[in-house]
Design an enzyme around this catalytic site. Sequence first.
Site, PDB file in Angstrom:
ATOM      1  N   LYS A 114       0.829  -1.211   0.000  1.00  0.00           N
ATOM      2  CA  LYS A 114       0.000   0.000   0.000  1.00  0.00           C
ATOM      3  C   LYS A 114       0.862   1.258   0.000  1.00  0.00           C
ATOM      4  CE  LYS A 114      -4.324  -1.810   1.701  1.00  0.00           C
ATOM      5  NZ  LYS A 114      -5.358  -1.819   2.740  1.00  0.00           N
ATOM      6  N   LYS A 196      -3.678 -10.185  -6.824  1.00  0.00           N
ATOM      7  CA  LYS A 196      -4.947 -10.440  -6.136  1.00  0.00           C
ATOM      8  C   LYS A 196      -6.097  -9.645  -6.748  1.00  0.00           C
ATOM      9  CE  LYS A 196      -5.757  -8.384  -2.239  1.00  0.00           C
ATOM     10  NZ  LYS A 196      -5.747  -7.816  -0.885  1.00  0.00           N
ATOM     11  N   LYS A 199     -10.864  -4.481  -5.310  1.00  0.00           N
ATOM     12  CA  LYS A 199     -11.862  -3.515  -5.771  1.00  0.00           C
ATOM     13  C   LYS A 199     -11.230  -2.185  -6.146  1.00  0.00           C
ATOM     14  CE  LYS A 199     -13.568  -2.950  -0.996  1.00  0.00           C
ATOM     15  NZ  LYS A 199     -13.601  -4.075  -0.162  1.00  0.00           N
TER      16      LYS A 199
HETATM   17  P1  TYM Z   1     -10.546  -6.227   3.207  1.00  0.00           P
HETATM   18  O1  TYM Z   1     -11.663  -5.252   3.406  1.00  0.00           O
HETATM   19  O2  TYM Z   1      -9.435  -5.859   2.282  1.00  0.00           O
HETATM   20  O3  TYM Z   1     -11.128  -7.598   2.719  1.00  0.00           O
HETATM   21  C1  TYM Z   1     -12.205  -8.232   3.389  1.00  0.00           C
HETATM   22  C2  TYM Z   1     -12.019  -9.736   3.362  1.00  0.00           C
HETATM   23  O4  TYM Z   1     -11.959 -10.231   2.022  1.00  0.00           O
HETATM   24  C3  TYM Z   1     -10.801 -11.042   1.855  1.00  0.00           C
HETATM   25  N1  TYM Z   1     -10.317 -10.857   0.471  1.00  0.00           N
HETATM   26  C4  TYM Z   1     -10.053 -11.847  -0.388  1.00  0.00           C
HETATM   27  N2  TYM Z   1     -10.158 -13.184  -0.279  1.00  0.00           N
HETATM   28  C5  TYM Z   1      -9.837 -13.920  -1.363  1.00  0.00           C
HETATM   29  N3  TYM Z   1      -9.412 -13.397  -2.534  1.00  0.00           N
HETATM   30  C6  TYM Z   1      -9.277 -12.064  -2.689  1.00  0.00           C
HETATM   31  N4  TYM Z   1      -8.871 -11.559  -3.845  1.00  0.00           N
HETATM   32  C7  TYM Z   1      -9.612 -11.229  -1.575  1.00  0.00           C
HETATM   33  N5  TYM Z   1      -9.617  -9.880  -1.397  1.00  0.00           N
HETATM   34  C8  TYM Z   1     -10.034  -9.677  -0.125  1.00  0.00           C
HETATM   35  C9  TYM Z   1      -9.814 -10.528   2.878  1.00  0.00           C
HETATM   36  O5  TYM Z   1      -8.858 -11.505   3.205  1.00  0.00           O
HETATM   37  C10 TYM Z   1     -10.711 -10.191   4.042  1.00  0.00           C
HETATM   38  O6  TYM Z   1     -10.994 -11.343   4.809  1.00  0.00           O
HETATM   39  N6  TYM Z   1      -7.728  -5.681   7.298  1.00  0.00           N
HETATM   40  C11 TYM Z   1      -8.933  -6.284   6.779  1.00  0.00           C
HETATM   41  C12 TYM Z   1     -10.188  -5.858   7.488  1.00  0.00           C
HETATM   42  C13 TYM Z   1     -10.171  -6.035   8.970  1.00  0.00           C
HETATM   43  C14 TYM Z   1     -10.344  -7.243   9.677  1.00  0.00           C
HETATM   44  C15 TYM Z   1     -10.287  -6.899  11.054  1.00  0.00           C
HETATM   45  C16 TYM Z   1     -10.519  -8.578   9.293  1.00  0.00           C
HETATM   46  C17 TYM Z   1     -10.031  -5.040   9.879  1.00  0.00           C
HETATM   47  N7  TYM Z   1     -10.105  -5.558  11.132  1.00  0.00           N
HETATM   48  C18 TYM Z   1     -10.404  -7.868  12.045  1.00  0.00           C
HETATM   49  C19 TYM Z   1     -10.632  -9.535  10.296  1.00  0.00           C
HETATM   50  C20 TYM Z   1     -10.577  -9.191  11.644  1.00  0.00           C
HETATM   51  C21 TYM Z   1      -9.092  -5.880   5.329  1.00  0.00           C
HETATM   52  O7  TYM Z   1      -8.594  -4.886   4.884  1.00  0.00           O
HETATM   53  O8  TYM Z   1      -9.952  -6.668   4.616  1.00  0.00           O
END
Ligand code: TYM
Length: 330
Positions: A114, A196, A199
């Site tokens: 990032k 990956k 969005k």
């Molecule tokens: P975020 O918002 O980027 O993504 C949400 C969830 O989607 C999963 N994900 C994917 N899984 C498979 N293939 C992909 N291409 C893909 N893109 C995203 C992510 O692994 C995630 O599970 N830091 C986290 C949000 C967060 C969080 C937490 C998660 C904040 N606090 C506490 C768990 C527990 C994030 O940015 O996810």
Amino acid sequence: MTQKKRIFSGMQPTGILTLGNYLGAMRNWVALQDEYDCIYSIVDLHSLTIRHEPKDLRQYRISLLAQYIACGIDPEKCILFMQSHVSAHAELTWILNCYTYMGELNRMTQFKEKAAKNESNINAGLFTYPVLMAADILLYQTHLVPVGEDQKQHLELARDIAGRFNGLYGDVFQIPEPYIPKVGARIMSLQDPESKMSKSDSNQNAFISLLDPPETIVRKFKRAVTDSETVVRFDIENKPGISNLMSIYSSVTGKSLEDIEREFEGKGYGDFKLAVGEAVAETLRPIQERYKDLLASRDYLEDVMKEGAEAAGYIAGKTLNKVYRKIGLR
Ligand code: TYM
């Protein structure tokens, strides 16, 4: 009766969810909600680490809540809440910051990625983002965290911080375990299968949005980058594009990779891509219908948020109190 184990997870309100979010995490959230005591958050504080438009954030937060429910998260069974509505998240983050080493944060691959993408805004929040995530999880005495593969390193850090804190002050935090699906944990871009699906990709053809109309979904899969062979075979090294499509197809149909290879034996990539596109469109259709209805029920969404914040705040407050007591702030 034994107490159910606790689950916590969250997603950032930075736009419409992708097929990656759905297959990597959301589907598991839904599947686990009967068996576990589930708490799911819209982690709006996390999205401030990238420059944003306030009006977009306002809209994405409520839209994400509607997407959670449309995907099958039931507010009667789980606690659903907005992270910024529970101030304990920010409070515990400060404390945990004082128990996290710069060296640990420096190793986070998502920070490096990032930071490279946002050179003009490498803020301290982007660096300490994983500490806020640890606070999210640890406030709820979480046993399991259903996430995609990309969050594994953040979760390991949360475990390390919790272990360190417990080592100093006794058993304060439950040590959380990751829950990562066998298939679908890392859905790749349709245009560049080495990276990956995300969005924030500037190329709209690279990702499937949860709200893409069926024709768009089929078209995007038709254009997906594959290879110059013609055999549908799972081989991530040499055929990343086809392997990604196979994972997606397997994830949405429940068919094994071997069955898929057999199903498309002697057929070309055209037939295969069409089948994947149609299967995905079929999976997303009912979600899209429910989403439209939910967005129109603004009062209902407001009620869900309000009740969720109260329930989450109660649990988080208890943990925060214990932390304050243990470290000498009471
Ligand atoms: P975020 O918002 O980027 O993504 C949400 C969830 O989607 C999963 N994900 C994917 N899984 C498979 N293939 C992909 N291409 C893909 N893109 C995203 C992510 O692994 C995630 O599970 N830091 C986290 C949000 C967060 C969080 C937490 C998660 C904040 N606090 C506490 C768990 C527990 C994030 O940015 O996810």
